[in-house]
Write a protein that holds these residues in place. Structure first.
Motif, short mmCIF file in Angstrom:
data_model
loop_
_atom_site.label_atom_id
_atom_site.label_comp_id
_atom_site.label_asym_id
_atom_site.label_seq_id
_atom_site.Cartn_x
_atom_site.Cartn_y
_atom_site.Cartn_z
N THR A 91 0.84 -1.19 0.00
CA THR A 91 0.00 0.00 0.00
C THR A 91 0.88 1.23 0.00
OG1 THR A 91 -0.16 -0.01 2.40
CG2 THR A 91 -1.91 -1.13 1.20
N ASP A 92 0.44 2.21 -0.74
CA ASP A 92 1.16 3.47 -0.85
C ASP A 92 0.23 4.55 -0.32
OD1 ASP A 92 2.58 5.70 -1.52
OD2 ASP A 92 2.62 5.32 -3.67
N GLY A 93 0.48 5.03 0.87
CA GLY A 93 -0.39 6.00 1.51
C GLY A 93 -0.56 7.26 0.69
N ALA A 94 0.52 7.76 0.11
CA ALA A 94 0.45 8.99 -0.70
C ALA A 94 -0.42 8.75 -1.93
CB ALA A 94 1.84 9.45 -1.10
N ARG A 95 -0.21 7.61 -2.57
CA ARG A 95 -1.00 7.29 -3.77
C ARG A 95 -2.47 7.10 -3.42
NH1 ARG A 95 -0.97 1.85 -6.53
NH2 ARG A 95 -2.50 2.15 -8.12
N ASP A 96 -2.75 6.42 -2.31
CA ASP A 96 -4.14 6.22 -1.88
C ASP A 96 -4.81 7.56 -1.58
OD1 ASP A 96 -3.73 3.52 -2.15
OD2 ASP A 96 -3.59 3.12 0.01
N THR A 97 -4.09 8.46 -0.93
CA THR A 97 -4.64 9.78 -0.61
C THR A 97 -4.90 10.57 -1.88
OG1 THR A 97 -3.46 9.79 1.49
CG2 THR A 97 -4.22 11.91 0.67
N GLU A 98 -3.95 10.51 -2.80
CA GLU A 98 -4.11 11.22 -4.07
C GLU A 98 -5.31 10.69 -4.85
OE1 GLU A 98 -1.65 11.60 -8.22
OE2 GLU A 98 -0.49 11.61 -6.35
N THR A 99 -5.48 9.37 -4.86
CA THR A 99 -6.62 8.75 -5.54
C THR A 99 -7.92 9.19 -4.90
OG1 THR A 99 -5.27 6.84 -6.14
CG2 THR A 99 -7.65 6.54 -6.18
N HIS A 100 -7.96 9.20 -3.58
CA HIS A 100 -9.16 9.61 -2.86
C HIS A 100 -9.52 11.07 -3.18
CE1 HIS A 100 -12.16 9.60 0.30
NE2 HIS A 100 -11.62 10.70 0.79
N LEU A 101 -8.52 11.94 -3.19
CA LEU A 101 -8.76 13.34 -3.50
C LEU A 101 -9.24 13.52 -4.94
CD1 LEU A 101 -5.74 14.99 -1.69
CD2 LEU A 101 -8.14 15.09 -1.01
N MET A 102 -8.63 12.76 -5.86
CA MET A 102 -9.02 12.85 -7.28
C MET A 102 -10.45 12.37 -7.47
SD MET A 102 -8.29 13.85 -10.18
CE MET A 102 -7.88 13.63 -11.87
N LEU A 103 -10.82 11.29 -6.79
CA LEU A 103 -12.20 10.80 -6.89
C LEU A 103 -13.19 11.83 -6.36
CD1 LEU A 103 -11.84 7.04 -5.90
CD2 LEU A 103 -12.47 7.96 -8.13
N GLY A 104 -12.81 12.52 -5.29
CA GLY A 104 -13.67 13.58 -4.76
C GLY A 104 -13.82 14.72 -5.75
N THR A 105 -12.73 15.08 -6.41
CA THR A 105 -12.75 16.14 -7.41
C THR A 105 -13.63 15.74 -8.59
OG1 THR A 105 -10.52 16.78 -6.76
CG2 THR A 105 -11.29 17.58 -8.89
N VAL A 106 -13.48 14.50 -9.03
CA VAL A 106 -14.30 14.01 -10.15
C VAL A 106 -15.78 13.98 -9.75
CG1 VAL A 106 -14.80 11.98 -11.59
CG2 VAL A 106 -12.44 12.70 -11.22
N ALA A 107 -16.07 13.55 -8.55
CA ALA A 107 -17.47 13.51 -8.09
C ALA A 107 -18.08 14.90 -8.09
CB ALA A 107 -17.55 12.88 -6.70
N HIS A 108 -17.33 15.91 -7.63
CA HIS A 108 -17.84 17.28 -7.64
C HIS A 108 -18.03 17.78 -9.06
CE1 HIS A 108 -17.85 18.05 -3.38
NE2 HIS A 108 -16.61 17.59 -3.28
N ALA A 109 -17.08 17.50 -9.93
CA ALA A 109 -17.19 17.92 -11.33
C ALA A 109 -18.36 17.23 -12.00
CB ALA A 109 -15.89 17.63 -12.08
N LEU A 110 -18.58 15.98 -11.67
CA LEU A 110 -19.71 15.23 -12.24
C LEU A 110 -21.04 15.83 -11.79
CD1 LEU A 110 -20.31 12.71 -13.96
CD2 LEU A 110 -20.31 11.38 -11.86
N GLN A 111 -21.11 16.26 -10.54
CA GLN A 111 -22.34 16.88 -10.05
C GLN A 111 -22.64 18.21 -10.73
OE1 GLN A 111 -24.63 15.43 -8.10
NE2 GLN A 111 -23.27 13.65 -8.22
N ASP A 112 -21.61 18.88 -11.24
CA ASP A 112 -21.78 20.17 -11.90
C ASP A 112 -22.21 20.04 -13.36
OD1 ASP A 112 -21.11 21.45 -9.56
OD2 ASP A 112 -19.00 21.75 -10.13
N LEU A 113 -22.15 18.83 -13.91
CA LEU A 113 -22.58 18.63 -15.30
C LEU A 113 -24.10 18.78 -15.41
CD1 LEU A 113 -20.56 15.46 -16.42
CD2 LEU A 113 -20.13 17.83 -17.07
#
Length: 163
Positions: A91-113
């Motif tokens: 497990t890569d904590g930095a990578r997992d955190t980055e993935t989690h943040l990116m998924l949150g960003t994508v979810a917000h962008a998806l809600q704005d469509l």
């Protein structure tokens, strides 16, 4: 010739190992328990009264060591061998955190469509429906599904600065 304390302990190792296995039901744990018992016995050899039953003294040390270990393990919780959890090995904590943040960003962008674009992205990209299945679900032609999906992807990519 008088035998030394170390020789007497070595002579009792098979007995200690047998008793350790009875307590632990595991050869690996039994070997560890024998080693801990011997370490404690040598560290406290001054408290052993020469001429008394060395075997009984060692077995008492082992039993007390085992009781301490069981108590410690109860408070520590369940222990799982890392070989039983291959997903947890690398497990890569930095990578997992980055993935989690990116998924949150994508979810917000998806809600704005717009709703029609959000709906088609979810059906095709998340629910993995075919174009034909999505068209049938929405009651629209396949060409409309394809054009909405293209606009939705373009719109989403621009909101995420992926252009």
């Amino acid at each position: 010739m008088k035998s030394s304390f170390a020789d007497d302990v070595v002579d009792l190792l098979p007995n200690l190992r047998r008793y350790a296995f009875v307590l632990s039901r595991s050869l690996d744990v039994a070997d560890d328990l024998v080693q801990q018992t011997c370490e404690k016995a040598f560290a406290n050899r001054g408290s052993y009264a020469r001429g008394t039953n060395l075997s009984a003294w060692l077995l008492r040390i082992m039993r007390n060591t085992w009781i301490d270990r069981v108590r410690r393990d109860r408070t520590r919780g369940e222990s799982i061998d890392i070989a039983d959890r291959p997903d947890a090995i690398f497990t890569d904590g930095a990578r997992d955190t980055e993935t989690h943040l990116m998924l949150g960003t994508v979810a917000h962008a998806l809600q704005d469509l717009p709703e029609d674009q959000r709906e088609i992205i979810v059906m095709i990209c998340v629910e993995e429906l075919s174009y034909k299945e999505a068209a049938a679900t929405l009651g629209i032609p396949i060409g409309t599904v394809m054009s909405r999906l293209a606009r939705a992807r373009t719109n989403l990519a621009s909101r995420l600065d992926l252009n």
